[in-house]
Design an enzyme around this catalytic site. Structure first.
Site, PDB file in Angstrom:
ATOM      1  N   GLY A 151       4.512 -10.417   4.321  1.00 24.79           N
ATOM      2  CA  GLY A 151       5.218 -10.292   5.569  1.00 24.79           C
ATOM      3  C   GLY A 151       4.803 -11.059   6.586  1.00 24.79           C
ATOM      4  N   MET A 181       0.761  -1.166  -0.126  1.00 26.76           N
ATOM      5  CA  MET A 181       0.042   0.092   0.035  1.00 26.76           C
ATOM      6  C   MET A 181       1.119   1.378  -0.149  1.00 26.76           C
ATOM      7  SD  MET A 181      -3.303  -0.765   2.026  1.00 26.76           S
ATOM      8  CE  MET A 181      -2.646  -0.962   3.707  1.00 26.76           C
ATOM      9  N   GLN A 232      -3.043 -12.505   7.961  1.00 25.19           N
ATOM     10  CA  GLN A 232      -3.386 -12.087   6.532  1.00 25.19           C
ATOM     11  C   GLN A 232      -2.751 -13.052   5.779  1.00 25.19           C
ATOM     12  OE1 GLN A 232      -2.969  -8.016   4.612  1.00 25.19           O
ATOM     13  NE2 GLN A 232      -0.710  -8.648   4.358  1.00 25.19           N
ATOM     14  N   SER A 256       4.314   0.524   7.946  1.00 25.77           N
ATOM     15  CA  SER A 256       4.198   2.014   7.437  1.00 25.77           C
ATOM     16  C   SER A 256       3.785   2.842   8.623  1.00 25.77           C
ATOM     17  CB  SER A 256       3.415   2.102   6.353  1.00 25.77           C
ATOM     18  OG  SER A 256       3.751   1.121   5.348  1.00 25.77           O
ATOM     19  N   HIS A 274       9.280   0.721   3.409  1.00 24.01           N
ATOM     20  CA  HIS A 274      10.257   0.773   4.400  1.00 24.01           C
ATOM     21  C   HIS A 274      11.100  -0.490   3.969  1.00 24.01           C
ATOM     22  CE1 HIS A 274       7.808  -2.160   6.237  1.00 24.01           C
ATOM     23  NE2 HIS A 274       6.812  -1.104   6.362  1.00 24.01           N
ATOM     24  N   HIS A 328       9.376  -3.936   3.585  1.00 30.16           N
ATOM     25  CA  HIS A 328       9.177  -3.973   2.004  1.00 30.16           C
ATOM     26  C   HIS A 328      10.381  -4.462   1.303  1.00 30.16           C
ATOM     27  CE1 HIS A 328       5.825  -1.077   3.337  1.00 30.16           C
ATOM     28  NE2 HIS A 328       5.140  -2.458   2.732  1.00 30.16           N
TER      29      HIS A 328
END
Ligand code: PAF
Length: 281
Positions: free
Chosen positions: A148, A30, A154, A187, A34, A37
């Site tokens: 992640g 999204m 998720q 984030s 950082h 990612h």
């Protein structure tokens, strides 16, 4: 680095890669990228010839009182970050590309897992995630996709979705990246003040205490919950602490090696989640 904003040019690029037998890995994001990612992108490079990163702030996964409007959007920095990490292409769709206003909406959900844990306090979150991820997978058709570990629920939900819908994409989970204080990178950490960061670090410290307790033979989930709570900053409001089976996410009462602890809490309105794998011999 290519930039695609619509599905036709993206498809054309993808078809060219197919003709050339180039393997593609997707890192869905999204934005507000950082080092977490960066590690997903580095992982993606080990799996494929070309890495595609998507940046789409998905409105469906935010509740009415959540931070959709204030979510950071440093797009120029994100583009440079991806270039520096040798990303082959960025997919930057608008809302109308992902959810065409003239198309009938098809809802993709994994109800049994989406109502647990984070889904209790964020009722539409996981269906928002599965809806966007399935659309991205169908548009890009990557050989692999990387998520992640921090967002472990998720990951398991998307994995179930991919398996139950027979999608050919292979899914991978990349380890959490932490800052020097042990805070899992996110984030949303941009919202944290210096004091908040001090408090947030207590999540990692408490999880380490749980890990130590497990290794010293304490396997009862109730006792371990008490261990976690004891060293957590009182400024953190606990959403849930769950000890779960690592595959099904079913709660466990006695820890088996490989099970997980999942944590979520809020600190001055910022939601923080974390997880540890609990292993012992
Ligand atoms: O983890 C995230 O950043 C998001 O939930 C994802 C997977 C990119 C879907 O919007």
């Amino acid at each position: 680095m290519y930039e695609f904003y619509d599905k036709d040019s993206l498809r054309e690029y993808r078809n060219t890669l197919k003709d050339q037998n180039r393997r593609v890995a997707l890192v869905p994001t999204m934005g507000a990228l950082h080092e977490g990612h960066a590690s997903l992108i580095t992982h993606a490079h080990t799996l494929a010839d070309e890495v595609i990163v998507s940046i789409f702030l998905n409105p469906l996964q935010f509740g009415p009182n959540e931070d959709f409007k204030r979510y950071p959007k440093p797009l120029d920095d994100d583009k440079q970050y991806c270039k520096d990490l040798a990303v082959s292409a960025l997919f930057l769709p608008s809302n109308d590309i992902i959810y065409p206003p003239d198309a009938v909406f098809t809802n993709v959900t994994v109800p049994s897992l989406s109502s647990l844990y984070c889904g209790q306090s964020r009722p539409n979150f996981f269906s928002g995630v599965t809806n966007v991820v399935l659309r991205l997978l169908n548009l890009i058709d990557p050989d692999s996709v990387i998520f992640g570990e921090k967002d472990y629920q998720q990951y398991i939900i998307i994995k179930s979705c991919i398996e139950s819908l027979f999608l050919p994409t292979k899914i991978y989970c990349s380890p959490i990246i932490r800052n020097q204080q042990g805070i899992a990178l996110s984030s949303r950490n941009r919202y944290l003040s210096k004091q908040d960061r001090h408090d947030a670090a207590s999540i990692f410290q408490s999880l380490c205490k749980v890990k130590d307790a497990v290794q010293s033979g304490i396997l009862d989930a109730t006792e371990l919950t008490a261990v976690l709570k004891k060293s957590l900053s009182p400024n953190i409001t606990i959403d849930y602490i769950a000890f779960v089976d690592e595959k099904s996410l079913t709660p466990v009462t006695m820890i088996r090696s490989g099970n997980r602890v999942l944590f979520a809490g809020t600190l001055n309105k910022t939601r923080l989640i974390d997880t540890f794998e609990l292993t012992f011999s």
